[in-house]
Design a protein around this motif. Structure first.
Motif, PDB file in Angstrom:
ATOM      1  N   GLY A  54       0.112   6.740 -10.590  1.00  0.00           N
ATOM      2  CA  GLY A  54       0.704   7.776  -9.741  1.00  0.00           C
ATOM      3  C   GLY A  54      -0.060   9.082  -9.848  1.00  0.00           C
ATOM      4  N   ARG A  55       0.368  10.064  -9.085  1.00  0.00           N
ATOM      5  CA  ARG A  55      -0.369  11.312  -8.977  1.00  0.00           C
ATOM      6  C   ARG A  55      -0.280  12.131 -10.267  1.00  0.00           C
ATOM      7  NH1 ARG A  55      -3.436  11.605  -4.213  1.00  0.00           N
ATOM      8  NH2 ARG A  55      -3.695  13.758  -4.880  1.00  0.00           N
ATOM      9  N   VAL A  56      -1.372  12.792 -10.577  1.00  0.00           N
ATOM     10  CA  VAL A  56      -1.367  13.672 -11.727  1.00  0.00           C
ATOM     11  C   VAL A  56      -1.411  15.140 -11.282  1.00  0.00           C
ATOM     12  CG1 VAL A  56      -2.407  11.998 -13.299  1.00  0.00           C
ATOM     13  CG2 VAL A  56      -3.896  13.492 -11.947  1.00  0.00           C
ATOM     14  N   VAL A 101       0.827  -1.202   0.000  1.00  0.00           N
ATOM     15  CA  VAL A 101       0.000   0.000   0.000  1.00  0.00           C
ATOM     16  C   VAL A 101       0.862   1.253   0.000  1.00  0.00           C
ATOM     17  CG1 VAL A 101      -0.125   0.039   2.540  1.00  0.00           C
ATOM     18  CG2 VAL A 101      -1.827   1.281   1.221  1.00  0.00           C
ATOM     19  N   GLY A 102       0.322   2.323  -0.534  1.00  0.00           N
ATOM     20  CA  GLY A 102       0.916   3.640  -0.355  1.00  0.00           C
ATOM     21  C   GLY A 102       1.486   4.267  -1.602  1.00  0.00           C
ATOM     22  N   GLU A 103       1.879   3.452  -2.558  1.00  0.00           N
ATOM     23  CA  GLU A 103       2.480   3.989  -3.782  1.00  0.00           C
ATOM     24  C   GLU A 103       2.472   2.857  -4.802  1.00  0.00           C
ATOM     25  OE1 GLU A 103       6.799   4.197  -3.442  1.00  0.00           O
ATOM     26  OE2 GLU A 103       6.600   3.272  -1.480  1.00  0.00           O
ATOM     27  N   PRO A 104       2.665   3.203  -6.071  1.00  0.00           N
ATOM     28  CA  PRO A 104       2.721   2.136  -7.071  1.00  0.00           C
ATOM     29  C   PRO A 104       3.898   1.218  -6.760  1.00  0.00           C
ATOM     30  CG  PRO A 104       2.523   4.302  -8.115  1.00  0.00           C
ATOM     31  CD  PRO A 104       2.782   4.548  -6.669  1.00  0.00           C
ATOM     32  N   ILE A 105       3.692  -0.073  -6.900  1.00  0.00           N
ATOM     33  CA  ILE A 105       4.799  -1.008  -6.712  1.00  0.00           C
ATOM     34  C   ILE A 105       5.348  -1.359  -8.088  1.00  0.00           C
ATOM     35  CG2 ILE A 105       3.196  -3.009  -6.503  1.00  0.00           C
ATOM     36  CD1 ILE A 105       5.407  -4.247  -4.620  1.00  0.00           C
ATOM     37  N   HIS A 115       4.709   8.452   1.640  1.00  0.00           N
ATOM     38  CA  HIS A 115       4.150   9.597   2.376  1.00  0.00           C
ATOM     39  C   HIS A 115       3.805  10.700   1.395  1.00  0.00           C
ATOM     40  CE1 HIS A 115       6.921   8.052   5.775  1.00  0.00           C
ATOM     41  NE2 HIS A 115       5.769   7.414   5.783  1.00  0.00           N
ATOM     42  N   ARG A 116       2.614  11.209   1.545  1.00  0.00           N
ATOM     43  CA  ARG A 116       2.156  12.259   0.634  1.00  0.00           C
ATOM     44  C   ARG A 116       2.711  13.608   1.026  1.00  0.00           C
ATOM     45  NH1 ARG A 116      -4.243  11.510   0.199  1.00  0.00           N
ATOM     46  NH2 ARG A 116      -4.226  13.655  -0.525  1.00  0.00           N
ATOM     47  N   MET A 117       3.302  14.314   0.066  1.00  0.00           N
ATOM     48  CA  MET A 117       3.799  15.660   0.322  1.00  0.00           C
ATOM     49  C   MET A 117       3.286  16.575  -0.775  1.00  0.00           C
ATOM     50  SD  MET A 117       5.800  15.210   2.960  1.00  0.00           S
ATOM     51  CE  MET A 117       5.554  16.950   2.934  1.00  0.00           C
ATOM     52  N   GLY A 169      -7.068  12.353  -7.945  1.00  0.00           N
ATOM     53  CA  GLY A 169      -5.721  12.914  -8.116  1.00  0.00           C
ATOM     54  C   GLY A 169      -4.732  11.915  -8.695  1.00  0.00           C
ATOM     55  N   ASP A 170      -5.191  10.700  -8.965  1.00  0.00           N
ATOM     56  CA  ASP A 170      -4.308   9.673  -9.522  1.00  0.00           C
ATOM     57  C   ASP A 170      -4.614   9.404 -10.987  1.00  0.00           C
ATOM     58  OD1 ASP A 170      -2.482   8.677  -7.489  1.00  0.00           O
ATOM     59  OD2 ASP A 170      -4.264   8.031  -6.405  1.00  0.00           O
ATOM     60  N   GLY A 171      -3.564   9.037 -11.712  1.00  0.00           N
ATOM     61  CA  GLY A 171      -3.728   8.548 -13.076  1.00  0.00           C
ATOM     62  C   GLY A 171      -3.855   7.033 -13.038  1.00  0.00           C
ATOM     63  N   VAL A 173      -1.730  -8.727  -2.362  1.00  0.00           N
ATOM     64  CA  VAL A 173      -2.801  -7.756  -2.552  1.00  0.00           C
ATOM     65  C   VAL A 173      -2.184  -6.359  -2.638  1.00  0.00           C
ATOM     66  CG1 VAL A 173      -4.683  -9.153  -1.642  1.00  0.00           C
ATOM     67  CG2 VAL A 173      -3.371  -7.778  -0.045  1.00  0.00           C
ATOM     68  N   ASP A 174      -2.213  -5.807  -3.855  1.00  0.00           N
ATOM     69  CA  ASP A 174      -1.719  -4.453  -4.102  1.00  0.00           C
ATOM     70  C   ASP A 174      -2.933  -3.558  -3.932  1.00  0.00           C
ATOM     71  OD1 ASP A 174      -0.903  -2.049  -5.168  1.00  0.00           O
ATOM     72  OD2 ASP A 174      -0.158  -2.876  -7.049  1.00  0.00           O
ATOM     73  N   THR A 175      -2.995  -2.886  -2.784  1.00  0.00           N
ATOM     74  CA  THR A 175      -4.232  -2.195  -2.387  1.00  0.00           C
ATOM     75  C   THR A 175      -4.137  -0.709  -2.687  1.00  0.00           C
ATOM     76  OG1 THR A 175      -3.399  -1.776  -0.154  1.00  0.00           O
ATOM     77  CG2 THR A 175      -4.559  -3.854  -0.507  1.00  0.00           C
ATOM     78  N   TRP A 176      -4.992  -0.220  -3.569  1.00  0.00           N
ATOM     79  CA  TRP A 176      -5.024   1.222  -3.835  1.00  0.00           C
ATOM     80  C   TRP A 176      -6.144   1.869  -3.024  1.00  0.00           C
ATOM     81  CZ3 TRP A 176      -8.909   4.466  -5.340  1.00  0.00           C
ATOM     82  CH2 TRP A 176      -8.519   5.813  -5.492  1.00  0.00           C
ATOM     83  N   TRP A 177      -5.783   2.924  -2.339  1.00  0.00           N
ATOM     84  CA  TRP A 177      -6.778   3.732  -1.627  1.00  0.00           C
ATOM     85  C   TRP A 177      -6.108   4.986  -1.115  1.00  0.00           C
ATOM     86  CZ3 TRP A 177      -7.087   3.596   4.094  1.00  0.00           C
ATOM     87  CH2 TRP A 177      -6.086   2.809   4.693  1.00  0.00           C
ATOM     88  N   GLN A 178      -6.831   5.796  -0.356  1.00  0.00           N
ATOM     89  CA  GLN A 178      -6.343   7.105   0.080  1.00  0.00           C
ATOM     90  C   GLN A 178      -6.890   7.439   1.465  1.00  0.00           C
ATOM     91  OE1 GLN A 178      -8.389   9.255  -3.204  1.00  0.00           O
ATOM     92  NE2 GLN A 178      -6.324   9.690  -3.942  1.00  0.00           N
ATOM     93  N   THR A 179      -6.242   8.414   2.113  1.00  0.00           N
ATOM     94  CA  THR A 179      -6.759   8.928   3.382  1.00  0.00           C
ATOM     95  C   THR A 179      -8.247   9.265   3.225  1.00  0.00           C
ATOM     96  OG1 THR A 179      -4.590   9.888   3.814  1.00  0.00           O
ATOM     97  CG2 THR A 179      -6.426  10.725   5.134  1.00  0.00           C
ATOM     98  N   GLU A 180      -8.575   9.850   2.087  1.00  0.00           N
ATOM     99  CA  GLU A 180      -9.943  10.303   1.838  1.00  0.00           C
ATOM    100  C   GLU A 180     -10.924   9.147   1.663  1.00  0.00           C
ATOM    101  OE1 GLU A 180      -7.203  11.232   0.334  1.00  0.00           O
ATOM    102  OE2 GLU A 180      -7.119  13.402   0.072  1.00  0.00           O
TER     103      GLU A 180
HETATM  104  C1  WTA Z   1      -0.911   6.423  -3.624  1.00  0.00           C
HETATM  105  C2  WTA Z   1      -2.504   5.708   1.632  1.00  0.00           C
HETATM  106  C3  WTA Z   1      -0.395   2.976  -6.329  1.00  0.00           C
HETATM  107  C4  WTA Z   1      -1.877   7.129  -4.565  1.00  0.00           C
HETATM  108  C5  WTA Z   1      -3.465   4.545   1.813  1.00  0.00           C
HETATM  109  C6  WTA Z   1      -2.886   7.719  -3.598  1.00  0.00           C
HETATM  110  C7  WTA Z   1      -1.010   4.041  -4.388  1.00  0.00           C
HETATM  111  C8  WTA Z   1      -2.036   8.087  -2.420  1.00  0.00           C
HETATM  112  C9  WTA Z   1      -1.392   2.803  -3.820  1.00  0.00           C
HETATM  113  C10 WTA Z   1      -2.811   8.103  -1.130  1.00  0.00           C
HETATM  114  C11 WTA Z   1      -1.219   1.626  -4.605  1.00  0.00           C
HETATM  115  C12 WTA Z   1      -1.769   4.392  -2.400  1.00  0.00           C
HETATM  116  N1  WTA Z   1      -0.722   1.760  -5.855  1.00  0.00           N
HETATM  117  N2  WTA Z   1      -0.519   4.111  -5.628  1.00  0.00           N
HETATM  118  N3  WTA Z   1      -1.515   0.407  -4.156  1.00  0.00           N
HETATM  119  N4  WTA Z   1      -1.858   3.065  -2.584  1.00  0.00           N
HETATM  120  N5  WTA Z   1      -1.247   5.001  -3.473  1.00  0.00           N
HETATM  121  O1  WTA Z   1      -3.604   9.271   1.548  1.00  0.00           O
HETATM  122  O2  WTA Z   1      -1.186   8.132  -5.260  1.00  0.00           O
HETATM  123  O3  WTA Z   1      -1.368   8.409   2.344  1.00  0.00           O
HETATM  124  O4  WTA Z   1      -3.567   8.826  -4.128  1.00  0.00           O
HETATM  125  O5  WTA Z   1      -3.206   6.878   1.622  1.00  0.00           O
HETATM  126  O6  WTA Z   1      -1.028   7.071  -2.365  1.00  0.00           O
HETATM  127  O7  WTA Z   1      -1.946   8.268  -0.037  1.00  0.00           O
HETATM  128  P1  WTA Z   1      -2.516   8.267   1.441  1.00  0.00           P
END
Ligand code: WTA
Length: 632
Positions: free
Chosen positions: A499-501, A370-374, A510-512, A484-486, A394-401
């Motif tokens: 990744g982010r657009v 989790v957290g960024e593209p692998i 970590h998001r900055m 905010g992601d492509g 499990v490559d999990t995509w999600w966000q704080t939101e």
């Molecule tokens: C990125 C973390 C690719 C994405 C849970 C997203 C990911 C931002 C993935 C959210 C993933 C998170 N593959 N990118 N599996 N998971 N991201 O809010 O850009 O700290 O918008 O939440 O991390 O980061 P946040």
């Protein structure tokens, strides 16, 4: 009753049901929780406000679903297993019964200090079980917690305290991280000099280092809870009462407080936990995140504990005392599901496979990221050397939101495809849109990732500024939440996050916000203007590259770059410190004065022959100078 999906056809079936009859679908899942009063209506929504309500008029307390609901059946099961930073120190186990008593005791103490429903409480703590106790104790009395990652600076902490007008801060004396002992209480003291809302500070004793205690404001954790009863009745909350605020960076201005509410978040965090990780009763689950991030909220504390799982909490770092530490812990506790970030995988990959060899990893059933593209290489390393070609990833995509996982394989159910988050979870309606907002249908398309329909775990607002929530997420594409992601949908209909657009960079997961880092750099008295971009970094995913125009009187390039890095560390924290600082005499701008970040990104990447269209550039010589002095 479990709502676990076991087969791929079962997944498709559930997904279809969630599209056709979302109310019925989520009502069935929500019915497995304990509600003081069932909801009148499952969902009320529009994305124009935005105004989204789940389980309307339902009454509950989320901690009754974490604690009371499990006491009779799972009272003796470990809820939290704590592994300290130092492997020679004894770990701790808190059963559901013990967790219940600790949460009640602490919440009684908070109440006795006049803290109650709606009050904001900042949690600035290391990874100790008391941090989870603190979160649950707030939830139990209806106070709104806002956890701030204990690596943030006093400035960043003060901003957050002020933004939510926190009444109390829960903290510790210090924090053990690898070989280091880090000050925590001293940072709180500094932050509190800048704000005056905070009436109560509770200090958990962890490192026993010296701290200053302010009479009448500061209390030791053990004194604070002394004499309090070990039971109580949880405060009744509405489904839409605020559960927590978590600050996160965006492309503009200061971090915003993402607001999550009680009912929907509860349902969503548990449902996604059970399904993505294919949790079975008795499994030992470990997520390596910090509770200061959303991953720690949803997948160390709420999701697993709502499911009655055993959740491991690790205080330390992956490379202390050596690069085998993660595997030592997996072996020690016979971990079944292991969830970490690509940056950690890449950092460990750099140490080779030797550190893995001494340990037995055959308890592992599921690996997660989790957290960024692998990247594919890291995916394969993880799959081969950690999962022994046996464990689904499990490559999990999600966000704080989003509050919980949105796009991910269900472990062992959805076929894996390296570097693909694969398919949306039931209830998640994705849309890929082009820059004009037209939805791209069919497969083999690429564009911006949006979500067309509400899901229970979604953010409700940004604290204190609803308009900002609307502008950031719901205004770019009408009627949709913009992530905010492509993203790309391949010929099989599988999703790969690109990744982010926007102007958000992702450093070690970590998001900055680039604007946030620039604002910090600009605080240095010698800085005239700056521009920050991300560039590909082998371990961190992205690194931070800063171009800075400075007044050089009485300074050398070397001492200025160091001072600038130090300024950012002080203002935001070590995670935001630029990797590279290039002093420049000008920045590439358009005739209308806009910085052409695209060019700066290309230079930072080292793609100097591929500048694209530079015809709108005001002063082409600036670019030549920047290219010439690029930092390698
Ligand atoms: C990125 C973390 C690719 C994405 C849970 C997203 C990911 C931002 C993935 C959210 C993933 C998170 N593959 N990118 N599996 N998971 N991201 O809010 O850009 O700290 O918008 O939440 O991390 O980061 P946040």
């Amino acid at each position: 009753m479990s709502d676990r999906i076991h087969t791929l056809s079962g997944y498709f079936h559930e997904y279809q049901k969630s599209l056709a009859e979302p109310d019925k679908f989520w009502a069935r899942i929500a019915d497995s929780f304990h509600w003081r009063k069932r909801w009148d209506k499952v969902l009320d929504w529009n994305f124009e406000g935005p105004d989204v309500k789940w389980f309307v008029n339902g009454k509950l307390n989320i901690t009754e679903n974490v604690l009371e609901r499990h006491l009779f059946t799972l009272g003796d099961r470990p809820a939290i297993i704590w592994e300290p930073n130092d492997p020679n120190e004894e770990g701790r186990v808190l059963t559901y019964q013990e967790l219940y008593h600790k949460v009640c005791k602490f919440s009684n103490a908070l109440k006795a200090k006049g803290i109650g429903k709606g009050d904001k409480v900042i949690i600035y703590m290391p990874m100790v079980p008391e941090a989870a106790v603190a979160m649950l104790a707030c939830a139990r009395i209806g106070a709104v917690h806002s956890v701030v990652f204990a690596g943030f600076s006093s400035n960043a902490l003060a901003d957050r305290i002020e933004d939510c007008q926190a009444k109390a801060v829960l903290t510790s004396d210090g924090n053990f991280r690898g070989k280091k002992k880090i000050e925590v209480k001293a940072v709180v003291d500094e932050a509190l000099e800048k704000t005056n809302d905070v009436e109560t500070v509770v200090v958990y004793q962890r490192t026993k280092q010296d701290v200053v205690m302010k009479e009448g404001r500061d209390y030791w954790w053990h004194d604070f809870i002394a004499g309090q009863a070990e039971t109580n009745t949880a405060t009744e909350m509405d489904s839409e009462d605020m559960l927590f605020i978590l600050y996160t960076s965006g492309s503009t201005g200061k971090p915003k407080g993402i607001v999550h509410t009680t009912g929907g978040y509860m349902v969503y965090s548990k449902y996604t936990f059970e399904n993505v990780f294919q949790y079975s009763p008795g499994d030992i689950y470990w997520c390596t995140a910090d509770i200061g991030w959303i991953t720690g909220h949803s997948y160390i504390v709420y999701g697993p504990l709502l499911a009655g799982a055993t959740s491991i909490m690790f205080e330390g770092v992956p490379t202390y005392p050596d690069a085998g530490r993660f595997w030592a812990i997996v072996d020690k506790y016979k971990v079944n599901q292991f969830y970490t970030a690509p940056t950690a995988i890449r950092a460990l990959e750099a140490h080779g496979t030797e550190p893995i060899e001494p340990y037995k990893l055959d308890s592992l059933k599921v690996l997660g990221t989790v957290g960024e593209p692998i990247n594919e290489e890291a995916w394969h390393w993880y799959h081969t050397h950690v999962g022994k070609n046996r464990c689904p990833i499990v490559d999990t995509w999600w966000q704080t939101e989003t509050g919980g996982i949105m796009v991910s394989p269900l472990a062992g159910v959805t076929p894996n495809k390296p570097a693909y988050a694969t398919l949306p979870l039931p209830g998640v309606q994705l849309a890929i849109v082009d820059p004009e907002g037209n939805e791209l249908t069919g497969n083999s398309v690429e564009g911006n990732l949006c979500i067309k329909f509400p899901w229970p775990g979604m953010l409700r607002t940004t604290y204190g500024d609803h308009e900002r929530c609307k502008q950031t997420y719901f205004a770019t594409y009408k009627g949709m939440y913009f992530t905010g992601d492509g993203v790309k949908r391949d010929h099989d209909g599988y999703y790969r996050i690109l990744g982010r657009v926007d102007d958000v960079i992702n450093v070690s997961g970590h998001r900055m916000g680039t604007a946030e880092v620039e604002n910090a750099i600009n605080e240095h008295p010698k800085v005239i203007e700056s521009a920050v971009v991300g560039y590909p970094h082998e371990v961190k995913g992205q690194g931070i590259y800063a171009y800075v125009i400075c007044d050089m009187t009485n300074r050398t390039v070397e001492n200025l770059t160091n001072e600038i890095k130090e300024t950012v560390r002080k203002i935001i924290g070590p995670i935001a410190k630029p990797d590279k600082v290039q002093i420049v005499s000008g920045l590439p701008k358009t005739r209308s004065g806009k910085i052409m970040r695209r060019i700066l990104r290309k230079v930072a990447e080292g793609a100097m022959d591929d500048m694209g269209d530079t015809s709108t550039l005001l002063d082409p010589e600036v670019v030549e100078e920047i290219k010439k002095n690029r930092i390698n």
